[in-house]
Design a protein around this motif. Structure first.
Motif, mmCIF file in Angstrom:
data_model
loop_
_atom_site.group_PDB
_atom_site.id
_atom_site.type_symbol
_atom_site.label_atom_id
_atom_site.label_comp_id
_atom_site.label_asym_id
_atom_site.label_seq_id
_atom_site.Cartn_x
_atom_site.Cartn_y
_atom_site.Cartn_z
ATOM 1 N N UNK A 3 42.767 29.501 38.838
ATOM 2 C CA UNK A 3 42.525 30.753 38.142
ATOM 3 C C UNK A 3 41.586 31.611 38.963
ATOM 4 N N UNK A 4 41.631 32.905 38.713
ATOM 5 C CA UNK A 4 40.786 33.857 39.414
ATOM 6 C C UNK A 4 40.173 34.798 38.389
ATOM 7 N N UNK A 5 38.884 34.947 38.435
ATOM 8 C CA UNK A 5 38.182 35.852 37.546
ATOM 9 C C UNK A 5 37.540 36.937 38.396
ATOM 10 N N UNK A 16 44.334 51.540 34.839
ATOM 11 C CA UNK A 16 45.533 51.710 35.665
ATOM 12 C C UNK A 16 46.371 50.434 35.666
ATOM 13 N N UNK A 17 45.724 49.269 35.754
ATOM 14 C CA UNK A 17 46.451 48.003 35.721
ATOM 15 C C UNK A 17 47.137 47.804 34.369
ATOM 16 N N UNK A 18 46.477 48.168 33.302
ATOM 17 C CA UNK A 18 47.079 48.039 31.966
ATOM 18 C C UNK A 18 48.261 48.988 31.809
ATOM 19 N N UNK A 29 48.501 40.170 32.895
ATOM 20 C CA UNK A 29 48.322 38.965 33.716
ATOM 21 C C UNK A 29 49.481 38.787 34.694
ATOM 22 N N UNK A 30 50.701 38.981 34.226
ATOM 23 C CA UNK A 30 51.861 38.870 35.112
ATOM 24 C C UNK A 30 51.807 39.947 36.197
#
Length: 63
Positions: A3-5, A16-18, A29-30
């Protein structure tokens, strides 16, 4: 699976990602996984380090 946080992202980056995830009909997440895959593929193709220097520049900087 690893995992990466990532902390302390600018809110405009998060937004922008959302938006990108919503536009493509998937989860955020995908979308993040896909962006990481694209980054890895393109860095390898261009012989770039994910940290910004070209491979040849890194080799030149080493003693």
């Amino acid at each position: 699976m690893p995992q990466l946080l990532v902390r302390d992202l600018d809110q405009d980056v998060v937004d922008a990602l959302r938006r990108r995830a919503a536009t493509h009909g998937g989860s955020a997440e995908a979308g993040h996984r896909e962006l990481a895959r694209l980054l890895r593929r393109n860095c390898a193709r261009l012989r770039l380090s994910p940290y910004g220097k070209r491979y040849s520049e890194r080799r030149r900087d080493q003693p």
